[in-house]
Each structure stands twice: as C-alpha cells, then as structure tokens.
Design a protein around this motif. Sequence first.
Motif, PDB file in Angstrom:
ATOM      1  N   PRO A  18       0.834  -1.209   0.000  1.00  0.00           N
ATOM      2  CA  PRO A  18       0.000   0.000   0.000  1.00  0.00           C
ATOM      3  C   PRO A  18       0.867   1.257   0.000  1.00  0.00           C
ATOM      4  O   PRO A  18       2.028   1.222   0.395  1.00  0.00           O
ATOM      5  CB  PRO A  18      -0.784  -0.108   1.308  1.00  0.00           C
ATOM      6  CG  PRO A  18       0.058  -0.969   2.177  1.00  0.00           C
ATOM      7  CD  PRO A  18       0.787  -1.919   1.257  1.00  0.00           C
ATOM      8  N   ASP A  19       0.283   2.371  -0.464  1.00  0.00           N
ATOM      9  CA  ASP A  19       1.062   3.610  -0.459  1.00  0.00           C
ATOM     10  C   ASP A  19       1.052   4.259   0.912  1.00  0.00           C
ATOM     11  O   ASP A  19       1.584   5.324   1.081  1.00  0.00           O
ATOM     12  CB  ASP A  19       0.593   4.629  -1.486  1.00  0.00           C
ATOM     13  CG  ASP A  19      -0.675   4.326  -2.200  1.00  0.00           C
ATOM     14  OD1 ASP A  19      -1.046   3.185  -2.282  1.00  0.00           O
ATOM     15  OD2 ASP A  19      -1.275   5.258  -2.709  1.00  0.00           O
ATOM     16  N   HIS A  20       0.452   3.637   1.870  1.00  0.00           N
ATOM     17  CA  HIS A  20       0.471   4.148   3.241  1.00  0.00           C
ATOM     18  C   HIS A  20       0.752   2.984   4.197  1.00  0.00           C
ATOM     19  O   HIS A  20       0.522   1.833   3.869  1.00  0.00           O
ATOM     20  CB  HIS A  20      -0.862   4.796   3.594  1.00  0.00           C
ATOM     21  CG  HIS A  20      -2.004   3.829   3.541  1.00  0.00           C
ATOM     22  ND1 HIS A  20      -2.643   3.522   2.369  1.00  0.00           N
ATOM     23  CD2 HIS A  20      -2.592   3.071   4.499  1.00  0.00           C
ATOM     24  CE1 HIS A  20      -3.596   2.625   2.613  1.00  0.00           C
ATOM     25  NE2 HIS A  20      -3.577   2.331   3.893  1.00  0.00           N
ATOM     26  N   ALA A  21       1.260   3.309   5.300  1.00  0.00           N
ATOM     27  CA  ALA A  21       1.534   2.283   6.300  1.00  0.00           C
ATOM     28  C   ALA A  21       0.765   2.621   7.571  1.00  0.00           C
ATOM     29  O   ALA A  21       0.524   3.789   7.860  1.00  0.00           O
ATOM     30  CB  ALA A  21       3.030   2.231   6.596  1.00  0.00           C
ATOM     31  N   LEU A  22       0.393   1.610   8.284  1.00  0.00           N
ATOM     32  CA  LEU A  22      -0.294   1.825   9.546  1.00  0.00           C
ATOM     33  C   LEU A  22       0.695   1.713  10.691  1.00  0.00           C
ATOM     34  O   LEU A  22       1.653   0.958  10.631  1.00  0.00           O
ATOM     35  CB  LEU A  22      -1.411   0.796   9.739  1.00  0.00           C
ATOM     36  CG  LEU A  22      -2.563   0.879   8.758  1.00  0.00           C
ATOM     37  CD1 LEU A  22      -3.559  -0.235   9.033  1.00  0.00           C
ATOM     38  CD2 LEU A  22      -3.247   2.225   8.821  1.00  0.00           C
ATOM     39  N   GLU A  23       0.448   2.478  11.714  1.00  0.00           N
ATOM     40  CA  GLU A  23       1.218   2.395  12.946  1.00  0.00           C
ATOM     41  C   GLU A  23       0.317   1.783  13.998  1.00  0.00           C
ATOM     42  O   GLU A  23      -0.891   1.663  13.806  1.00  0.00           O
ATOM     43  CB  GLU A  23       1.679   3.793  13.373  1.00  0.00           C
ATOM     44  CG  GLU A  23       2.635   4.399  12.369  1.00  0.00           C
ATOM     45  CD  GLU A  23       3.271   5.674  12.877  1.00  0.00           C
ATOM     46  OE1 GLU A  23       3.194   5.949  14.087  1.00  0.00           O
ATOM     47  OE2 GLU A  23       3.846   6.376  12.054  1.00  0.00           O
TER      48      GLU A  23
END
Length: 67
Positions: A18-23
Amino acid sequence: MSADSAAGDAPRPTVPAPDHALESVVVRQERGPDRCTCYPADADEATRLTTWLSVNADVLRDLETMR
C-alpha cells in the motif's frame, strides 16, 4: 477443477504494497485489558479513538507465526 487440485494449492497472487503504512500503539490499562490501536501516522487522537480499530492486546498474534 480436477480432483487432483485443491484450493489451498493454488498460487497466491502478489499484492502490491500500500502507499500508506499503519502504525500501532498499545495502551496499558490499570484495570481491564491492554488495548492496541492501528491507525495511519497522520491521524490525530480524536480520529484514532473514533475511526480506527482497537482490540484487546492479548488477542493479537504475530503474523509470521500465523503463516
């Protein structure tokens, strides 16, 4: 489908990153279970509390051990 092949034997598709990552953050509780919330890095505290997933930390499993 032949009798020789099973659904579990099929090659798994490659999924692009994905173009974003979760924290994630685990909040330790004095009373009750610790809670873990996953959220995007740019989410403010109010959004984390109202929009993103929080679960009891003791139900989480390491991804590598579940493969």
